[in-house]
Scaffold this active site. Sequence first.
Site, PDB file in Angstrom:
ATOM      1  N   HIS A 126       1.365  -9.032  -5.210  1.00  0.00           N
ATOM      2  CA  HIS A 126       1.635  -8.889  -4.036  1.00  0.00           C
ATOM      3  C   HIS A 126       1.883 -10.270  -3.431  1.00  0.00           C
ATOM      4  O   HIS A 126       1.820 -11.422  -4.127  1.00  0.00           O
ATOM      5  CB  HIS A 126       0.071  -8.600  -3.405  1.00  0.00           C
ATOM      6  CG  HIS A 126       0.030  -8.318  -2.015  1.00  0.00           C
ATOM      7  ND1 HIS A 126       0.179  -9.297  -1.175  1.00  0.00           N
ATOM      8  CD2 HIS A 126      -0.128  -6.963  -1.187  1.00  0.00           C
ATOM      9  CE1 HIS A 126      -0.039  -8.615   0.146  1.00  0.00           C
ATOM     10  NE2 HIS A 126      -0.250  -7.707  -0.040  1.00  0.00           N
ATOM     11  N   ASP A 203      -6.510 -11.443  -8.822  1.00  0.00           N
ATOM     12  CA  ASP A 203      -6.457 -10.862  -7.598  1.00  0.00           C
ATOM     13  C   ASP A 203      -7.026  -9.363  -7.739  1.00  0.00           C
ATOM     14  O   ASP A 203      -6.488  -8.520  -7.976  1.00  0.00           O
ATOM     15  CB  ASP A 203      -5.095 -10.894  -7.034  1.00  0.00           C
ATOM     16  CG  ASP A 203      -4.814 -10.271  -5.607  1.00  0.00           C
ATOM     17  OD1 ASP A 203      -5.799  -9.361  -5.144  1.00  0.00           O
ATOM     18  OD2 ASP A 203      -3.606  -9.880  -5.380  1.00  0.00           O
ATOM     19  N   GLN A 206      -7.017  -4.475  -5.296  1.00  0.00           N
ATOM     20  CA  GLN A 206      -6.670  -3.289  -5.578  1.00  0.00           C
ATOM     21  C   GLN A 206      -7.529  -2.700  -6.695  1.00  0.00           C
ATOM     22  O   GLN A 206      -7.653  -1.523  -7.229  1.00  0.00           O
ATOM     23  CB  GLN A 206      -5.210  -2.968  -5.734  1.00  0.00           C
ATOM     24  CG  GLN A 206      -4.477  -3.243  -4.586  1.00  0.00           C
ATOM     25  CD  GLN A 206      -4.643  -2.129  -3.560  1.00  0.00           C
ATOM     26  OE1 GLN A 206      -5.174  -1.148  -3.625  1.00  0.00           O
ATOM     27  NE2 GLN A 206      -4.174  -2.697  -2.509  1.00  0.00           N
ATOM     28  N   LYS A 229     -10.937  -3.130   2.144  1.00  0.00           N
ATOM     29  CA  LYS A 229     -10.354  -2.300   0.993  1.00  0.00           C
ATOM     30  C   LYS A 229     -11.470  -1.525  -0.079  1.00  0.00           C
ATOM     31  O   LYS A 229     -11.460  -0.588  -0.584  1.00  0.00           O
ATOM     32  CB  LYS A 229      -9.283  -2.905   0.101  1.00  0.00           C
ATOM     33  CG  LYS A 229      -7.901  -3.242   0.802  1.00  0.00           C
ATOM     34  CD  LYS A 229      -6.901  -3.688  -0.340  1.00  0.00           C
ATOM     35  CE  LYS A 229      -6.071  -4.717   0.555  1.00  0.00           C
ATOM     36  NZ  LYS A 229      -4.719  -3.990   1.264  1.00  0.00           N
ATOM     37  N   CYS A 367       4.577  -5.102   0.454  1.00  0.00           N
ATOM     38  CA  CYS A 367       4.409  -6.735   0.472  1.00  0.00           C
ATOM     39  C   CYS A 367       4.578  -7.026  -1.066  1.00  0.00           C
ATOM     40  O   CYS A 367       3.911  -7.866  -1.564  1.00  0.00           O
ATOM     41  CB  CYS A 367       3.038  -6.988   0.955  1.00  0.00           C
ATOM     42  SG  CYS A 367       2.634  -6.939   2.699  1.00  0.00           S
TER      43      CYS A 367
HETATM   44  N1  PMP Z   1      -3.470  -8.314  -3.326  1.00  0.00           N
HETATM   45  C1  PMP Z   1      -3.241  -7.009  -3.294  1.00  0.00           C
HETATM   46  C2  PMP Z   1      -2.754  -6.484  -4.667  1.00  0.00           C
HETATM   47  C3  PMP Z   1      -3.150  -6.289  -2.140  1.00  0.00           C
HETATM   48  O1  PMP Z   1      -2.869  -5.021  -2.287  1.00  0.00           O
HETATM   49  C4  PMP Z   1      -3.594  -6.910  -0.857  1.00  0.00           C
HETATM   50  C5  PMP Z   1      -3.702  -6.115   0.438  1.00  0.00           C
HETATM   51  N2  PMP Z   1      -2.673  -5.165   0.287  1.00  0.00           N
HETATM   52  C6  PMP Z   1      -3.753  -8.229  -0.792  1.00  0.00           C
HETATM   53  C7  PMP Z   1      -3.606  -9.011  -2.009  1.00  0.00           C
HETATM   54  C8  PMP Z   1      -3.879  -8.943   0.474  1.00  0.00           C
HETATM   55  O2  PMP Z   1      -5.172  -8.457   1.093  1.00  0.00           O
HETATM   56  P1  PMP Z   1      -5.590  -9.061   2.576  1.00  0.00           P
HETATM   57  O3  PMP Z   1      -4.401  -8.574   3.170  1.00  0.00           O
HETATM   58  O4  PMP Z   1      -6.759  -7.956   2.781  1.00  0.00           O
HETATM   59  O5  PMP Z   1      -5.797 -10.311   2.209  1.00  0.00           O
END
Ligand code: PMP
Length: 409
Positions: A126, A203, A206, A229, A367
């Site tokens: 991401h 990270d 997910q 999430k 993203c």
């Molecule tokens: N890493 C991953 C794999 C994600 O899917 C996301 C959110 N789509 C993020 C990081 C960032 O999370 P946040 O916007 O809640 O900080």
Amino acid sequence: MVAAGFDVEKIREDFPVLKQTIHGKPLVYFDSAATAQKPYAVIEAIRKFYEVDCANIHRGVHELSQRSTAAYEETRVKAKRFLNARSKNEIVFVRGATEGINLVTSTWGRQAVKEGDEIVISALEHHSNIVPWQMLCEEKSAKLRVIPMNDRGELLLDEYEKLLSPRTRMVAVGHVSNALGTINPVHKIIEMAHEAGALTLIDGAQAAPHMKVDVQELDADFYTFSGHKVFGPTGIGVLFGKLKLLNAMPPYQGGGDMIRTVTFEKTTYNEVPYKFEAGTPNIASGIGLGAALDYATHIGLDKIAAYEHELLVYGTKALSKIPGLKMIGTAREKAAVLSFVIEGIHPHDIGTVLDRMAIAVRTGHHCAQPVMDWFHIPATTRASLAFYNTKAEIDLLVEGLRKVKEVFD
Ligand code: PMP
């Protein structure tokens, strides 16, 4: 077959959002990878904070402040249990996974990374696990290396091995890809990084909502996830860090609560984790996150994973029957993400038509532009599932996609 002991209809009762109709039809929510829906328990915990306990934390001797502090700090204990950290002091509250990663790049990274050092990330990341490392590498004249993937969306571990060297300072990879659903072999990735003398950041944005995470078993140095999430509120998340590392890291932001003593000549800092938590935090969301972690734990992450896998298998098979549909991301180890393209129809058009049928999917690059570039596509349509989804909803998606094809063919 339905996963043993899993009553999805009963679970759906806990989520008020799911009870509504959109354009006259029952809502089908397939966008949980962007943000998950919240059970009453979370909404109630936030309401109770504002209605009964509302006060600032950590500094008050009065009853409300003490209650608020206790409730907020209780979430730290719950997060410690949720991740199986060794100590609650290894749990730093942040805004979300994005801030968790930025905290590490701007504290550990500023201190530890030198010119010529290397940071390894993966082709599946991401943007929030790319850009902060890129910024750090630019500042330090360090180099960003990327683990490539195959056309299923699986990382190539033999290529990863070749990237590791005595210059590698950090390996930062996602546990589960938001764009493709790939579950990365993070245990192995961490082991290989450690053998090369590098640290690891996972990270878990997910992964945390879908599977049991054990940071001790993984031996992760840092692990981060977002509250929103995992069925909790926005504006709160967790960064786990091994205590030894957190203790050695400089503070993140300066301000109230992160200090022990302040004079104009010199400031001494608070202990970990408060050293990283300057200013009044998102108290209500912190308390809401505690309720969310309780909720998911009560259902059972193993049960959640088993049920969602059933949905994934069912959905993959059902979507394969749509002519012209190509699944993007077919990893053998996969979470419940159905990312796809349909020949000749733009994902935004698919999303718009599905919305008229009350089916909420996400369309775009999610993203993860480098992932899209790798597959030579600008975007996908992504149906991301959670344990409150049903096979009947997947049938509605299939029916919806047939209508989309009628409209555009
Ligand atoms: N890493 C991953 C794999 C994600 O899917 C996301 C959110 N789509 C993020 C990081 C960032 O999370 P946040 O916007 O809640 O900080």
